[in-house]
Design an enzyme around this catalytic site. Structure first.
Site, mmCIF file in Angstrom:
data_model
loop_
_atom_site.group_PDB
_atom_site.id
_atom_site.type_symbol
_atom_site.label_atom_id
_atom_site.label_comp_id
_atom_site.label_asym_id
_atom_site.label_seq_id
_atom_site.Cartn_x
_atom_site.Cartn_y
_atom_site.Cartn_z
ATOM 1 N N SER A 129 31.181 38.646 29.596
ATOM 2 C CA SER A 129 31.198 37.505 28.687
ATOM 3 C C SER A 129 30.571 37.872 27.334
ATOM 4 C CB SER A 129 30.479 36.337 29.367
ATOM 5 O OG SER A 129 30.767 35.127 28.745
ATOM 6 N N ASP A 283 41.048 33.331 33.150
ATOM 7 C CA ASP A 283 39.954 32.920 32.267
ATOM 8 C C ASP A 283 40.525 32.014 31.170
ATOM 9 O OD1 ASP A 283 37.788 32.791 30.412
ATOM 10 O OD2 ASP A 283 37.087 34.760 31.044
ATOM 11 N N HIS A 312 36.712 32.228 34.299
ATOM 12 C CA HIS A 312 35.719 33.077 33.635
ATOM 13 C C HIS A 312 34.743 33.664 34.653
ATOM 14 C CE1 HIS A 312 33.508 34.658 30.289
ATOM 15 N NE2 HIS A 312 32.391 34.087 30.691
#
Lengths: 337, 337
Positions: A129, A283, A312
């Site tokens: 991320s 995602d 995600h």
């Protein structure tokens, strides 16, 4: 009795021109730096995460094995352990904490790696991320130093849609009058809870919810998942810290610095590290398409989506064993090459 | 000088057991009911929309041609024209307006169609988004009456993920202290603006933003789009009305009624109308997969995604000429069959 170290950055000047005096970079290491100093892995943290939240990918028998590697987890600026709105003294405290960029973060981490440990080569930079964004940043900012990168569920530049998602998170949090424009004494819990509910739809995918996989995580109902997982998650965080990291994210761009002056393709092209780029196939805010474009502009990169319905959270923090294995296998392959 | 009609529903008892006294169903018609009464199209409204917002699909030379068809646009309960929090007298006003379901809406619309116009057959029910949900509801609630349906960008049952998206919208709106638990005298503008920003990321797709197609709509920047399109859109709406319709949406399920008692597949199987079901290929909250499942349980339905990057707004309200043509062509084909 803290379980991590602080590197004193001194007067840290941000890209935007602020000076954070007596700035701190908190970090934790695993394993031992060998004599050749060639067993180094840097593993930056993600949005709202601290080094504790990265440990799921570290362990004996895993790619990030402390028996073999010296693993450094630097805490992102704004995350509550490194310099942040919540721990910086006035006058740069709370709402006045300055915006810090990927460039600022990686510059600070580079100082740690070189000044404290005398490291010249990094075998791997890896992250999830916003940790992936810092990973890309390392590759572009110090191409001669970084041998491999493995960014997962993150991009080298925050997309317009991702920016809008972050606007929504910010709007929900700051709609709470208790936020007091950042000068709260008590946490703006209503805003933190609203932010959590906004995040919930983005963090996991449509099929994750369709299959009610939150039950696999131990939640008894959808509402239980929204309250216990999501609201619980953000209620523990400081609102200004969340907004400081959100600023970093919204401004995430590996070319927004004096090296590349906004030339994104040039920055991507400079990443000579061998790379495996792993988006989550479902995602919603770091969709695979953005990584596909990036990889097509990188000289030594492979695009390898994680075949997961966990959105995600295919990438972390270790919620789903199948995805953890997928990522760990790729890291082993990359480190062996 | 209003340009629409009111059908007086009298004492309208909702599924939940509330009685809305002197309930109103606002509607507008286009064209003329022919002698055989076989040229009827019913075209329900969408979340926050009023009949004005449906008119983009009606016109000479289009499928919904008032020269040929008698088109009835009934306004959804809660939308500010039909009975709503904003126009119902105390004690059922504002925060006390009862939840109304798809079943309630279509029951009211059925009374309009039969009692006012003496209609026995409907050539087509068509609608976008929550209008699509009402379209499905018509097909399941009155299968012998409805000959064709064309729901687009909507589902027969609100998915878990879609429910979470709506939670996020609600949390952002109600985080504003000015909302006063629904008893506001002045609009909670901060909450409406926050809600708008939350909606923005969901309404259009990642590629829509990647390609900055908001510029085609006349907006000068992303922020201009967020303020002028999104915030402007919701600032004109009443917060309680928005929450009333949101309740309808979250509880959207064509089988949640005395006819089907929650047997969703049975409800789908009962829709004998010839159907073309058109999701937006990149719709983030009514994704094609849910429609695909529905169509596989319907005896006479075709699944035909709109090949568009406009996300949910592939379906309306007439923003993108290419998608309008795609939908209009399908409706012409369906009406000719």
């Amino acid at each position: 009795m803290k379980d991590y170290q602080i590197f004193e950055l001194g007067d840290f000047v941000t890209q935007g021109g602020a000076t954070i005096r007596d700035a701190k970079l908190a970090y934790k290491t695993f394993g031992t730096l060998n004599e050749a100093k060639d067993n180094v892995i840097v593993y930056p943290t993600w949005y709202s995460g601290q080094h504790y939240d990265n440990e799921w990918l570290v362990g004996e028998g895993m790619a990030l094995d402390p028996e073999k590697y010296f693993i450094i987890i630097p805490n992102m600026l704004g995350n509550g352990l490194s310099s942040s709105p919540s721990n910086t003294p006035a006058p740069y405290d709370q709402a006045r904490f300055p915006g810090t960029t990927l460039y600022d973060n990686v510059s600070a981490q580079h100082r740690l790696v070189t000044e404290v440990f005398g490291i010249e080569k990094i075998a791997l930079v890896v992250g999830w991320s916003m940790g992936a964004q810092q990973t890309y940043q390392w590759g572009a900012q110090y191409p001669d130093m970084v041998e491999r990168i493995a960014p997962f569920c993150g991009s080298a530049k925050t997309s317009v849609h991702n920016f809008v998602f972050l606007e929504s998170v910010k709007a929900a949090l700051t709609a709470d009058v208790a936020f007091e424009h950042g000068w709260y004494e008590k946490p703006p819990t209503k805003g933190l809870r609203a932010m959590a509910r906004v995040y919930a739809g983005w963090g996991f995918s449509q099929p994750f919810y369709r299959q009610e996989l939150f039950r696999e995580l131990g939640y008894s109902s959808l509402e239980d998942f929204l309250v216990a997982f999501w609201e619980g998650f953000f209620l523990e965080r400081d609102a200004n810290n969340l907004l400081a990291m959100l600023w970093t994210w919204q401004n995430g761009d590996i070319s927004a610095n004096p090296i590349y002056n906004g030339d994104f393709e040039k920055a991507l092209g400079s990443i000579t590290a061998k790379a495996i780029v792993m988006p989550g196939a479902t995602d919603l805010y770091f969709p695979p398409e953005d990584n596909e474009y990036e990889v097509s502009n990188m000289p030594n990169a492979e695009f390898r989506p994680i075949p997961s319905v966990w959105g995600h959270f295919a990438g972390g923090p270790g919620l789903n064993p199948v995805d953890v294995t997928f990522i760990d296998d790729a890291l082993k392959e990359l480190l062996a090459s």
